[in-house]
Design an enzyme around this catalytic site. Sequence first.
Site: not given
Lengths: 195, 338
Positions: B241-242
């Site tokens: 989720d980066e």
Amino acid sequence: MHGLINKAVQSFVVLTYGEDRWQNVVSQVGLERPDYEAMLTYDDEQSGDMLNAVCRELDRPYGEVMEDIGTFLVSHPNLESLRRLLRFGGVTYVDFLHSLNDLPDRVLLAVSDLRLPALDLREHTSGLYTLTCSPGLPGFGSVMVGVLRAMADDYGALVMLDHRGQRDGCEVVSIALVESSYAQGRQFDLGARTG
Amino acid sequence: MISKPGLAAILNQLSPMYLLLDASGHIERVGSTLQKLRPDQPLQGQRFLELFQLTRPRSVSTMSDLTARAGAVLHLNFRDAPATGFKGALVPLPGAQGAIVNLSFGISVLDAVQDYALTSADFPVTDLTIEMLYLVEAKSAAMEASRKLNMRLQGAMIAAEEQAFTDTLTGLKNRRAMEFVLDRLIAGTGQFALMHLDLDFFKQVNDTYGHAAGDHILQHAARIMLDETRSTDTIARVGGDEFVLLLDDLTDHSRLDQIAWNLIEGMEKPVNYRGQTCRVSASIGTTVSRSHDRVAAPNMLHQADLALYAAKKAGRAAHVIYSPALEPAGPHEPGLSA
């Protein structure tokens, strides 16, 4: 085996019997890709397996399938360019027959890594010939029977062809030319350009 | 001594594109193939230089000019259409009785066989024209097969490259592509900003509503980032989720802060997935390159990391721009944590 040969077999199956039958062959042999590339080279053993699988799929003997492939190569409209290249062999069917000795060399001129077995045409009496195909491509003699029959139609000649089996590892085909201008052959126009 | 008709008969067999000229430069006899090119116009009796135009050498206008060129290569063409081109050679006959000119199509043979519907019977048996036509066709067929293969290979290569640089879930660039672009930006003279964005509460959405909902959130976040940036910017998904955003030619802190807050606001809008309302947010750390610094890619990623860590520590849903004050106390080796 040269990709052109594999591709020819694939085209024969797809265009004569349909894509589904070819897919059956692909899964029987376990080919990685469903399409052969004409300009690549493929493993001989796997190509042999593929040919056997084609015969099983069509439920027909090897020689018969090879002969049909030969006819297909000359007579299918998609392969018009091949018919034209063969017609450059001579103005008449007899000229064409005599040009067969040069065929493997002519093929090499066009595709430098496509080696066909040597062909040797002998005339015994007038109108009676034998064609000896050297070993290297099992069934090549049968393919030639199909090619010779279709080319006879193309020139309008009437011939009787017979595959005599093997002699010293070579396939032998007998050719009896009954009539060299039996029917109106197909037009061969030197300057016509095919796509 | 052989008679001219006898000579003509022999010439026609050996070379059916010959011309026999008399002493005044008129055509006395002509080969059958050459005559076939002008079926409605007997060539016999015409003046050679009126029928043909010499292109090389150009300065030939009389029969004596012409005979002086004996042995040289002549380039000529028909004066009327179709203006087929020829190569030729002239041999004078003994006793100033005229000359023999022998012509060939040269490279124009492909057009000639089409224009005049020539057959192999029109070429002498020793002529290689038929073999050449065969080769031209064979070469064209082989080239066509190679061209098709090349096109398929090129298509496969482009697809493979796209895949290698693309995150398949979001359609954004992947880490490899980001590193590639970052190196290019550093090597260039431009100034740019690097944003490291991390989704907050993403794990909860994933755990509560399942992976499909998580995937949906990631795609939604990708759309927001694409909407809030320019098409020249690079957005990459570099981890679960980066995300990393590379904003070229943009170093103004207040402008960057505004973009970051737009992103955070966008991410915080609730997302409906199959009747469930999912909420996430984002923390962002930003660093700005200054062209007078000798920046290195790991260094910039490290700085953005520190800023992101500070944003998370500030209670999430925050934006922090890197400053040297963020560096942990004591000696550090830049780049090691990236």
